[in-house]
Design an enzyme around this catalytic site. Structure first.
Site, PDB file in Angstrom:
ATOM      1  N   SER A  30       0.824  -1.213   0.000  1.00 18.73           N
ATOM      2  CA  SER A  30       0.000   0.000   0.000  1.00 18.73           C
ATOM      3  C   SER A  30       0.859   1.265   0.000  1.00 18.73           C
ATOM      4  CB  SER A  30      -0.920   0.006   1.219  1.00 18.73           C
ATOM      5  OG  SER A  30      -1.719  -1.157   1.240  1.00 18.73           O
TER       6      SER A  30
HETATM    7  N1  SAM Z   1      -0.342  -5.191   4.289  1.00 18.37           N
HETATM    8  C1  SAM Z   1       0.312  -5.424   3.029  1.00 18.37           C
HETATM    9  C2  SAM Z   1       1.668  -4.807   2.941  1.00 18.37           C
HETATM   10  O1  SAM Z   1       2.088  -4.118   3.876  1.00 18.37           O
HETATM   11  O2  SAM Z   1       2.330  -5.049   1.927  1.00 18.37           O
HETATM   12  C3  SAM Z   1      -0.510  -4.987   1.836  1.00 18.37           C
HETATM   13  C4  SAM Z   1      -1.510  -5.957   1.538  1.00 18.37           C
HETATM   14  S1  SAM Z   1      -2.262  -6.006  -0.037  1.00 18.37           S
HETATM   15  C5  SAM Z   1      -2.964  -4.408  -0.241  1.00 18.37           C
HETATM   16  C6  SAM Z   1      -3.627  -7.053   0.468  1.00 18.37           C
HETATM   17  C7  SAM Z   1      -3.212  -8.473   0.813  1.00 18.37           C
HETATM   18  O3  SAM Z   1      -4.365  -9.138   1.327  1.00 18.37           O
HETATM   19  C8  SAM Z   1      -2.748  -9.291  -0.395  1.00 18.37           C
HETATM   20  O4  SAM Z   1      -1.466  -9.800  -0.153  1.00 18.37           O
HETATM   21  C9  SAM Z   1      -3.790 -10.398  -0.501  1.00 18.37           C
HETATM   22  O5  SAM Z   1      -3.276 -11.613  -0.962  1.00 18.37           O
HETATM   23  C10 SAM Z   1      -4.278 -10.490   0.932  1.00 18.37           C
HETATM   24  N2  SAM Z   1      -5.583 -11.107   1.121  1.00 18.37           N
HETATM   25  C11 SAM Z   1      -6.709 -10.977   0.387  1.00 18.37           C
HETATM   26  N3  SAM Z   1      -7.700 -11.717   0.903  1.00 18.37           N
HETATM   27  C12 SAM Z   1      -7.182 -12.346   2.008  1.00 18.37           C
HETATM   28  C13 SAM Z   1      -7.703 -13.226   2.989  1.00 18.37           C
HETATM   29  N4  SAM Z   1      -8.972 -13.665   2.964  1.00 18.37           N
HETATM   30  N5  SAM Z   1      -6.894 -13.655   3.967  1.00 18.37           N
HETATM   31  C14 SAM Z   1      -5.601 -13.228   4.034  1.00 18.37           C
HETATM   32  N6  SAM Z   1      -5.041 -12.396   3.139  1.00 18.37           N
HETATM   33  C15 SAM Z   1      -5.830 -11.940   2.144  1.00 18.37           C
END
Ligand code: SAM
Length: 205
Positions: free
Chosen positions: A52
């Protein structure tokens, strides 16, 4: 980044700003993007996911307001950057990612930086992480259609849940605070996140 993107836009919590100063963002981006690590925007991390924008990480962290003794849960480990920031502010960070390869890369980044208070799990974070509940704070870094009931159930009394909810394309960042049987719910700002895919999130990819 801290001065022009965070402090100048209203991130005033000194502990939060210190955390950003102490975590090298370039350690969480792909080798080919290191030169853009401190840019004012999200960056791709593979698998259609993103690290992000720094400001969004800071806003969410400031709303979560983790205390030094807090146990916090992050949903969506992604690159691991947000979890690393939280690791400087809370006692223990629990983080869940559904894509195993991303979780592995984040693990390597934590190890390289000597971060030892982050516990990781691969799985569906829309269901939270029941084994260690309840949490003083829960931060969801993917957009959900609604607040997952499992996450609310895992929030401690006085705990804060920061989560983007809305459509698949755009969402509103919400801050929910549990006070006994009551839940305070306020809308903080508009945002754009990748979808939270899971049983209490969106179906499919
Ligand atoms: N917090 C992260 C960082 O600092 O890089 C950014 C995260 S990215 C915007 C969103 C993440 O949520 C992705 O890696 C995606 O695979 C994960 N995601 C989506 N649905 C999910 C779920 N049900 N459980 C766990 N992770 C999930």
């Amino acid at each position: 980044m801290v001065e022009t993107q965070l402090r100048a836009r209203g991130i005033v919590d000194a502990r939060v700003l210190d955390a950003f100063l102490s975590v090298p963002r370039h350690a969480f981006v792909d080798a080919g993007l290191v030169g853009e690590a401190y840019a004012d925007r999200p960056l791709p991390i593979g698998y259609g996911q993103t690290i992000s924008q720094p400001y969004m990480v800071a806003v969410m962290t400031q709303y979560l307001a983790p205390g030094p003794e807090d146990r916090v849960l992050e949903i969506g480990t992604g690159s691991g950057y947000q979890a690393a920031i939280l690791s400087r502010l809370a006692r223990t960070v629990f983080t869940v990612e559904r894509i195993a390869s991303l979780a592995q890369r984040a693990k390597e980044a934590f190890e390289a930086l000597g971060i030892t208070n982050v516990l990781q799990r691969v799985g569906d974070g829309s269901l939270g992480w029941d084994a260690y509940a309840r949490y003083d704070g829960i931060l969801v870094t993917a957009g959900a259609p609604q607040v997952p009931p499992s996450l609310l159930a895992q929030l401690a009394d006085g705990g804060r849940l920061v989560i983007p909810t809305g459509g698949r394309a755009t969402q509103t960042l919400r801050v929910l605070v549990r006070e006994g049987d009551r839940l305070h719910d306020r809308e903080a700002l508009g945002c754009i996140f990748v979808p939270l895919v899971g049983e209490e999130g969106w179906c499919g990819d």
